[in-house]
Design a protein around this motif. Structure first.
Motif, PDB file in Angstrom:
ATOM      1  N   GLN A  48       0.828  -1.201   0.000  1.00 35.26           N
ATOM      2  CA  GLN A  48       0.000   0.000   0.000  1.00 35.26           C
ATOM      3  C   GLN A  48       0.871   1.265   0.000  1.00 35.26           C
ATOM      4  O   GLN A  48       0.589   2.237  -0.701  1.00 35.26           O
ATOM      5  CB  GLN A  48      -0.873  -0.016   1.248  1.00 35.26           C
ATOM      6  N   GLY A  49       1.943   1.219   0.775  1.00 36.76           N
ATOM      7  CA  GLY A  49       2.879   2.347   0.825  1.00 36.76           C
ATOM      8  C   GLY A  49       3.546   2.559  -0.521  1.00 36.76           C
ATOM      9  O   GLY A  49       3.684   3.697  -0.995  1.00 36.76           O
ATOM     10  N   VAL A  50       3.956   1.453  -1.141  1.00 33.77           N
ATOM     11  CA  VAL A  50       4.593   1.544  -2.464  1.00 33.77           C
ATOM     12  C   VAL A  50       3.630   2.163  -3.477  1.00 33.77           C
ATOM     13  O   VAL A  50       4.024   3.022  -4.280  1.00 33.77           O
ATOM     14  CB  VAL A  50       5.063   0.146  -2.942  1.00 33.77           C
ATOM     15  N   VAL A  51       2.356   1.760  -3.401  1.00 38.73           N
ATOM     16  CA  VAL A  51       1.353   2.297  -4.325  1.00 38.73           C
ATOM     17  C   VAL A  51       1.256   3.819  -4.175  1.00 38.73           C
ATOM     18  O   VAL A  51       1.200   4.553  -5.167  1.00 38.73           O
ATOM     19  CB  VAL A  51      -0.025   1.619  -4.089  1.00 38.73           C
ATOM     20  N   LYS A  52       1.281   4.304  -2.937  1.00 36.34           N
ATOM     21  CA  LYS A  52       1.229   5.757  -2.695  1.00 36.34           C
ATOM     22  C   LYS A  52       2.442   6.463  -3.291  1.00 36.34           C
ATOM     23  O   LYS A  52       2.322   7.510  -3.918  1.00 36.34           O
ATOM     24  CB  LYS A  52       1.193   6.040  -1.191  1.00 36.34           C
ATOM     25  N   HIS A  53       3.616   5.877  -3.068  1.00 36.33           N
ATOM     26  CA  HIS A  53       4.838   6.481  -3.610  1.00 36.33           C
ATOM     27  C   HIS A  53       4.815   6.479  -5.141  1.00 36.33           C
ATOM     28  O   HIS A  53       5.234   7.447  -5.777  1.00 36.33           O
ATOM     29  CB  HIS A  53       6.076   5.725  -3.112  1.00 36.33           C
ATOM     30  N   LEU A  54       4.335   5.387  -5.727  1.00 35.81           N
ATOM     31  CA  LEU A  54       4.246   5.313  -7.184  1.00 35.81           C
ATOM     32  C   LEU A  54       3.294   6.388  -7.723  1.00 35.81           C
ATOM     33  O   LEU A  54       3.559   6.993  -8.766  1.00 35.81           O
ATOM     34  CB  LEU A  54       3.781   3.916  -7.626  1.00 35.81           C
ATOM     35  N   ALA A  55       2.221   6.631  -6.973  1.00 35.76           N
ATOM     36  CA  ALA A  55       1.272   7.676  -7.394  1.00 35.76           C
ATOM     37  C   ALA A  55       1.957   9.042  -7.381  1.00 35.76           C
ATOM     38  O   ALA A  55       1.769   9.851  -8.299  1.00 35.76           O
ATOM     39  CB  ALA A  55       0.047   7.670  -6.480  1.00 35.76           C
ATOM     40  N   ALA A  56       2.778   9.294  -6.358  1.00 35.99           N
ATOM     41  CA  ALA A  56       3.497  10.577  -6.275  1.00 35.99           C
ATOM     42  C   ALA A  56       4.494  10.713  -7.422  1.00 35.99           C
ATOM     43  O   ALA A  56       4.625  11.773  -8.041  1.00 35.99           O
ATOM     44  CB  ALA A  56       4.208  10.695  -4.931  1.00 35.99           C
ATOM     45  N   LEU A  57       5.187   9.615  -7.722  1.00 35.22           N
ATOM     46  CA  LEU A  57       6.153   9.625  -8.828  1.00 35.22           C
ATOM     47  C   LEU A  57       5.437   9.814 -10.165  1.00 35.22           C
ATOM     48  O   LEU A  57       5.938  10.504 -11.057  1.00 35.22           O
ATOM     49  CB  LEU A  57       6.961   8.319  -8.834  1.00 35.22           C
ATOM     50  N   ASP A  58       4.260   9.219 -10.277  1.00 33.63           N
ATOM     51  CA  ASP A  58       3.463   9.337 -11.490  1.00 33.63           C
ATOM     52  C   ASP A  58       3.022  10.793 -11.690  1.00 33.63           C
ATOM     53  O   ASP A  58       3.141  11.351 -12.787  1.00 33.63           O
ATOM     54  CB  ASP A  58       2.241   8.408 -11.376  1.00 33.63           C
TER      55      ASP A  58
END
Lengths: 152, 108
Positions: free
Chosen positions: B46-56
């Motif tokens: 879930q944390g990785v998904v949030k970070h990926l969203a920020a990078l996106d």
């Protein structure tokens, strides 16, 4: 930190150190070599503000760190954030070192701290931050390395 | 020194050590899912998904849905422009130092 964290330059100037010092620290001179802005306002003391005005990119209120005439002058500037006062967290450190060289001056410039240009609140408190991660300039280097490998 | 510089959102995205680690892993692997990244990081999926969203949002990664999972890869364009910004910073110092020299030597 990798070498990408800093920019270093050295030039020799055919003028005495006092003259070069004046060019680096007096408003009418600074206004000429920094961008095409108006003369800078300079409160020449540690903690003082030197207001660099780059006509094209905006104004940069830098924070003077150290003044040791006519040999060493250092300030922080938030070059990525026009208009913002430079602090520890949004800026790089610019250092000028002046050394007499015959009748002239050797001027050595370092701008450093690109790798940690932005450190978010949540990680600043974490002790592991420094030891476990390179800055974004390291990421740039790695990604570029991989990208180059893919294209060759 | 700003102008074409990295947008604030790029610097902010790169400021987080976990996000930098994610970019590194994606660059090394070519592409990866959030599940795979989470297996290599001390962060939940879930944390990785949030970070990926920020990078996106910063334009640094792109995701592509394949069946039930989304595979992410690095978008090098914004990183390249950030690297170019560093090169510009150096070039601007060359110009400034030349101007300092000219003024000090009395030709300006």
């Amino acid at each position: 930190m990798g070498s990408e964290d800093r920019i270093e330059r050295e030039i020799t100037i055919a003028a005495p150190v006092e003259r070069v010092w004046a060019v680096l620290t007096e408003p009418e001179h600074v206004g000429k070599w920094f961008g095409q802005g108006t003369p800078a306002r300079i409160d020449l003391r540690p903690g003082g503000v030197m207001r660099l005005d780059h006509a094209q990119y905006g104004k940069f209120p830098t924070r003077i760190e150290k003044v040791d005439p006519p040999h060493y002058f250092a300030y922080r500037w938030a070059s990525a954030y026009p208009g913002q006062q430079a602090t520890e967290d949004n800026s790089t450190l610019v250092e000028f070192t002046l050394t007499p060289d015959g009748d002239g001056t050797r001027l050595y410039l370092v701008e450093s701290g690109f790798a940690t240009l932005v450190i978010p609140e949540e990680t600043r408190a974490t002790a592991s931050y420094e030891s476990h991660s390179g800055g974004w300039t390291d990421v740039l280097a790695h990604v570029r390395e991989h990208a180059e490998r893919l294209t060759t | 020194m700003t102008g074409d510089g990295p947008a604030e959102e790029v610097l902010t995205a790169l400021a987080d050590p976990t996000r930098r680690r994610i970019l590194d892993l994606l660059a090394a692997r070519g592409e990866a899912t959030a599940t795979l990244l989470a297996a290599e990081l001390p962060v939940t999926r879930q944390g990785v998904v949030k970070h990926l969203a920020a990078l996106d949002r910063a334009g640094l990664v792109a995701g592509q849905r394949r069946g039930r999972e989304v595979r992410y890869r690095v978008r090098p364009e914004r990183l390249s422009s950030t690297a170019r910004w560093m090169e510009q910073v150096a070039a601007q110092w060359d110009a400034r130092l030349s101007a300092i020299k000219r003024i000090a030597e009395g030709d300006a």
